[in-house]
Write a protein that holds these residues in place. Structure first.
Motif, PDB file in Angstrom:
ATOM      1  N   PHE A 144      -1.515  -4.927 -16.833  1.00  0.00           N
ATOM      2  CA  PHE A 144      -1.658  -4.895 -15.376  1.00  0.00           C
ATOM      3  C   PHE A 144      -2.587  -3.755 -14.972  1.00  0.00           C
ATOM      4  N   GLN A 145      -3.327  -3.998 -13.907  1.00  0.00           N
ATOM      5  CA  GLN A 145      -4.206  -2.956 -13.386  1.00  0.00           C
ATOM      6  C   GLN A 145      -3.388  -2.023 -12.503  1.00  0.00           C
ATOM      7  N   GLY A 177      -4.809   1.566 -16.658  1.00  0.00           N
ATOM      8  CA  GLY A 177      -4.461   0.211 -17.098  1.00  0.00           C
ATOM      9  C   GLY A 177      -3.146   0.236 -17.844  1.00  0.00           C
ATOM     10  N   PRO A 181     -11.375   6.790  -7.773  1.00  0.00           N
ATOM     11  CA  PRO A 181     -11.859   8.145  -7.517  1.00  0.00           C
ATOM     12  C   PRO A 181     -12.718   8.779  -8.619  1.00  0.00           C
ATOM     13  N   LEU A 182     -12.994   8.136  -9.740  1.00  0.00           N
ATOM     14  CA  LEU A 182     -13.971   8.710 -10.667  1.00  0.00           C
ATOM     15  C   LEU A 182     -15.276   8.878  -9.895  1.00  0.00           C
ATOM     16  N   VAL A 233      -3.702   0.762  -9.684  1.00  0.00           N
ATOM     17  CA  VAL A 233      -4.705   1.215  -8.728  1.00  0.00           C
ATOM     18  C   VAL A 233      -4.082   2.257  -7.796  1.00  0.00           C
ATOM     19  N   PRO A 234      -4.705   3.433  -7.661  1.00  0.00           N
ATOM     20  CA  PRO A 234      -4.144   4.434  -6.740  1.00  0.00           C
ATOM     21  C   PRO A 234      -4.105   3.876  -5.318  1.00  0.00           C
ATOM     22  N   TYR A 267      -1.863   1.717  -4.310  1.00  0.00           N
ATOM     23  CA  TYR A 267      -1.188   0.417  -4.311  1.00  0.00           C
ATOM     24  C   TYR A 267       0.011   0.450  -5.240  1.00  0.00           C
ATOM     25  N   ASP A 316      -3.984   9.478  -9.216  1.00  0.00           N
ATOM     26  CA  ASP A 316      -5.383   9.947  -9.232  1.00  0.00           C
ATOM     27  C   ASP A 316      -6.348   8.757  -9.322  1.00  0.00           C
ATOM     28  N   VAL A 317      -6.723   8.347 -10.538  1.00  0.00           N
ATOM     29  CA  VAL A 317      -7.741   7.296 -10.676  1.00  0.00           C
ATOM     30  C   VAL A 317      -7.077   5.988 -11.129  1.00  0.00           C
ATOM     31  N   ASN A 318      -7.888   4.943 -11.303  1.00  0.00           N
ATOM     32  CA  ASN A 318      -7.391   3.696 -11.871  1.00  0.00           C
ATOM     33  C   ASN A 318      -6.870   3.934 -13.292  1.00  0.00           C
ATOM     34  N   HIS A 342      -6.506  -9.068 -20.037  1.00  0.00           N
ATOM     35  CA  HIS A 342      -7.131  -8.071 -19.180  1.00  0.00           C
ATOM     36  C   HIS A 342      -7.311  -6.729 -19.893  1.00  0.00           C
ATOM     37  N   ASN A 343      -8.537  -6.244 -19.872  1.00  0.00           N
ATOM     38  CA  ASN A 343      -8.868  -4.925 -20.431  1.00  0.00           C
ATOM     39  C   ASN A 343      -8.589  -4.763 -21.922  1.00  0.00           C
ATOM     40  N   LYS A 387       0.878  -1.172   0.000  1.00  0.00           N
ATOM     41  CA  LYS A 387       0.000   0.000   0.000  1.00  0.00           C
ATOM     42  C   LYS A 387       0.918   1.227   0.000  1.00  0.00           C
ATOM     43  N   TYR A 421       2.452  -1.614  -7.334  1.00  0.00           N
ATOM     44  CA  TYR A 421       2.593  -2.939  -7.949  1.00  0.00           C
ATOM     45  C   TYR A 421       4.002  -2.992  -8.511  1.00  0.00           C
ATOM     46  N   VAL A 437      -4.882  -9.436 -12.339  1.00  0.00           N
ATOM     47  CA  VAL A 437      -3.663  -8.633 -12.493  1.00  0.00           C
ATOM     48  C   VAL A 437      -3.774  -7.360 -11.652  1.00  0.00           C
ATOM     49  N   ASP A 438      -4.484  -7.454 -10.528  1.00  0.00           N
ATOM     50  CA  ASP A 438      -4.582  -6.331  -9.595  1.00  0.00           C
ATOM     51  C   ASP A 438      -3.475  -6.431  -8.556  1.00  0.00           C
ATOM     52  N   PRO A 439      -3.046  -5.268  -8.046  1.00  0.00           N
ATOM     53  CA  PRO A 439      -1.973  -5.305  -7.055  1.00  0.00           C
ATOM     54  C   PRO A 439      -2.421  -5.770  -5.670  1.00  0.00           C
ATOM     55  N   PRO A 491      -9.900   2.343  -3.418  1.00  0.00           N
ATOM     56  CA  PRO A 491     -10.149   1.927  -4.805  1.00  0.00           C
ATOM     57  C   PRO A 491     -10.034   0.410  -5.022  1.00  0.00           C
TER      58      PRO A 491
END
Lengths: 187, 516
Positions: free
Chosen positions: A134-135, A124, B141-142, A137-138, A140, A120-122, B382-383, A55, A142, B289-291, B224
């Motif tokens: 890979f995703q 990709g 945060p959207l 994510v604010p 986190y 800011d936001v997610n 993914h995506n 985190k 990675y 594939v998320d952290p 998030p």
């Protein structure tokens, strides 16, 4: 024999017809093969997204990235800093509406720890052309252990919707000839 | 039978097509939910035309802002409003109608419907006025206008009440002995869908309520990653409601069109029960594939749990066609191996929709979905466009097509009208199914080249760098555009046929004399 809209009377917990039993057994066996392959390929396949995950405060991550940019900055392209970090180091990429910061200049055959996050936001992370995703994510961090195995001009597409400028968010990773080109790839 | 039941019996009518009795509250609610499902579909298909004509890179019709806006409209209108309104109708059919029973607490049922309708209108208003350009997933945060989240909460609460009333109708039917033996398999499938709906809607409440309070400025933003975890407990599990409801509709259409039999109640019901137990965990494959999650968590949730749910679909994939074959043979089509198939009612849109739904769901939707659910393959999927390629084969060519097929029976059964434009109705499932095959396959292949989903412009005009996708991508997106236009046109035909039949259609013969 009755249809599916009729209430079955009496005991219906009876042995199924032979063809149906055989099919259930084949399907079950196949599902077990798939099940076994998941952990097996995780340990034997060497293709896992095995990141180091933390985190992180989004602002702190942005500050750390900007510090990294200042430290190894070698130029600028389309208004984005170009950074050439030393082999083996921790390298940072920040997703921020609507840029990937910075442009990374890496060496083939050399290992790095690539940190990905957003302030800011997610977002990709999609590496073009090999199509690796890979995703981001604010909050986190990675961190992926990578070894670029082929020199080339790679692009980073954002493939998570991040607002009206989403489709303009395109980054770049340049991989130059390294000291020794080893086989490998993302590990 | 006591006097209360005898009095209630007067409120039923007998449908001349199927011989089933129709309760008037159930009938009205089935009608209204069907009408609202179609209205949502109108919004969704208008958006679909815009999206197809924009992602078809050679046409590239819309401005970016309208592309993303219509993408939100399309996802929410189709995947939430169309499908859940329709499923509410399915629940009223599978409970009160199939069990010859009644809707308990009719006033509450009306209140639930009104709540759902108000919620849906609130959300549509926010989306069309550009106050909720956050796409279907609305990852913070959207942030959208608070009324967007509140509308979804209203809709979900209303749906939860309907699910509760469905369970209550089962209890009432049992107590009043309106049927003998066990509930029919179709009702059992609807029960499975309803149980999954409870799990799903609770996830929805757990995530939309704190997101709404955040949008109001009362609480901090949800984390998030936690949002993504719980949201997919809603987002994917709701697709499992669709799967269970779709399979129940397969059994229903099999029964209505060719008298398909249930080979073995034990196997088919056990398969529905597997959905209830395991399918929710399959939501984890959105997070591969998320952290935020470790490998152990990802592997467990996407292998053991998911494959037992896959087993359930493989069982239904055998028992439904096998039941059709046996049903056809009992009707006298016994010559050789395939007379039952050759002499099947291919011109009955209920039948063709069911068969196409089974084939496309299983072979395109199922295989692509199981593939992406693998930890390693997910990295290259993914995506990308492979993802919408997959779920348009499951929820659109699978669930929506099955629902279209059953509509051709709902019109005479519930609305007491003949299906209008019959020659068009006969080809409508083929047009839709064929269009969706082109659409989903070309999306899937384009995705393997890395083409992103939810992306306005892969020519990257105005971006700081340049990308040249493989030349095949242009061709694939062209095929996607043509397939999408064919499918969307078939949706327009479906809407036209359904609306015309209901409002201007000829009444069914004998309808006037039936029941009362």
């Amino acid at each position: 024999m009755h249809t599916g809209i009729v209430s079955p009377k009496g005991v219906w917990w009876v042995k199924a017809p032979k063809a149906e039993r055989i099919w259930v057994m084949i399907a079950f066996a196949w599902c077990m093969v798939l099940f076994a392959m998941m952990p097996l390929w995780h340990y034997r396949g060497g293709q896992n997204p095995s990141g180091i995950r933390h985190k992180v405060d989004p602002e702190a991550y942005e500050a750390r990235t900007l510090e990294f940019v200042e430290q190894y900055r070698v130029g600028e392209e389309s208004g984005i800093a170009v950074v050439a970090p030393p082999p083996g180091s921790d390298i940072y990429m920040l997703g921020k509406m609507w840029q990937w910061i910075p442009v990374l200049k890496l060496q083939a055959g050399v290992s790095y720890t690539l940190h990905l996050s957003s302030s800011d936001v997610n977002h990709g992370f999609n590496l073009f052309p090999p199509n690796i995703n890979f995703q981001v994510v604010p909050g986190y961090d990675y961190a992926l252990r990578i070894t670029p195995n082929e020199p080339g001009d790679y692009k980073v597409v954002c493939n998570e919707f991040c607002g009206i400028g989403h489709h303009l968010m395109l980054g770049r990773i340049i991989v130059e000839e390294g000291p020794v080109v080893a086989a490998g790839g993302i590990q | 039978m006591n006097t209360t039941v005898a009095a209630l019996a007067a409120r039923f009518r007998t449908c001349p097509t199927t011989g089933l009795r129709v309760n008037s509250t159930a009938e009205h609610l089935i009608r209204l939910n069907a009408v609202f499902a179609i209205l949502a579909m109108v919004a969704g298909v208008i958006a679909a035309f815009g999206l197809v004509l924009t992602r078809w890179q050679a046409v590239h019709l819309l401005e970016a802002v309208w592309y993303y806006r219509l993408l939100t409209v399309h996802g929410v209108s189709m995947l939430i409003f169309f499908i859940i309104f329709f499923e509410m109708a399915v629940l009223y059919f599978a409970g009160p109608v199939l069990l010859n029973s009644r809707v308990p607490m009719p006033k509450l049922a009306w209140a639930a419907f009104i709540l759902m309708a108000v919620g849906a209108v609130m959300v549509e208003v926010q989306m069309w006025t550009g106050k909720a350009d956050v796409l279907f997933t609305s990852y913070p945060p959207l942030r959208a206008h608070p009324n967007y989240y509140l509308g979804i909460i209203f809709f979900a609460v209303g749906a939860l009440v309907v699910v509760g009333l469905f369970f209550a109708s089962l209890v009432v039917a049992k107590r009043e002995e309106t049927y003998g033996g066990s509930v029919p398999l179709v009702t059992y499938g609807a029960i499975a869908a309803a149980v999954i709906a409870v799990i799903t809607l609770l996830h929805g409440a757990a995530i939309y309520v704190p997101t709404w309070t955040w949008a109001m400025g009362w609480t901090a933003m949800p984390d998030p990653q936690v949002y993504r975890l719980i949201w997919w407990g809603l987002g994917h599990s709701s697709q499992q409601i669709n799967v269970a409801a779709m399979v129940a509709v397969w059994y229903l259409l099999g029964a209505l069109t060719v008298g398909a039999v249930v080979l073995n109640e034990k196997i088919s019901r056990a398969a529905f029960f597997l959905y209830v137990l395991f399918i929710s965990m399959a939501s984890a494959h959105h997070l591969l594939v998320d952290p935020g999650f470790g490998s152990g968590w990802k592997i467990w949730n996407t292998s053991y749990a998911m494959y037992l749910a896959v087993l359930a679909s493989m069982i239904h994939g055998f028992t439904v066609p096998a039941g059709i074959e046996v049903g056809q043979r009992l009707r006298g089509f016994t010559k050789g191996m395939f007379e039952w198939l050759r002499k099947a009612p291919w011109g009955d849109p209920g039948f063709s929709a069911m068969i196409l739904s089974i084939i496309i769901f299983g072979f395109i939707g199922g295989i692509t979905g199981v593939t992406f659910g693998t930890e390693q393959i997910n990295i290259i999927a993914h995506n990308t466009l492979r993802v919408p390629g997959h779920f348009h084969a499951t929820v659109v060519a699978g669930t929506a097509l099955a629902f279209m097929g059953v509509t051709y029976y709902v019109i005479p059964l519930v609305f007491q009208k003949q299906v209008a434009f019959w020659p068009l109705a006969r080809i409508q499932p083929y047009l839709f199914g064929g269009g969706m095959v082109l659409f989903t396959m070309s999306m899937t292949f384009a995705g393997t080249f890395g083409v992103p989903r939810r992306h306005y412009d892969i020519s990257f005009t105005g971006a700081p760098f340049d990308i040249q996708y493989n030349a095949a991508v242009d061709l694939l997106l062209g095929i996607m555009g043509i397939g999408g236009l064919i499918a969307a046109t078939a949706v327009v035909l479906y809407i036209l046929i359904a609306v015309w039949s209901v409002f201007f259609g000829k009444p069914m013969p004998q309808a006037a004399t039936a029941g009362e």
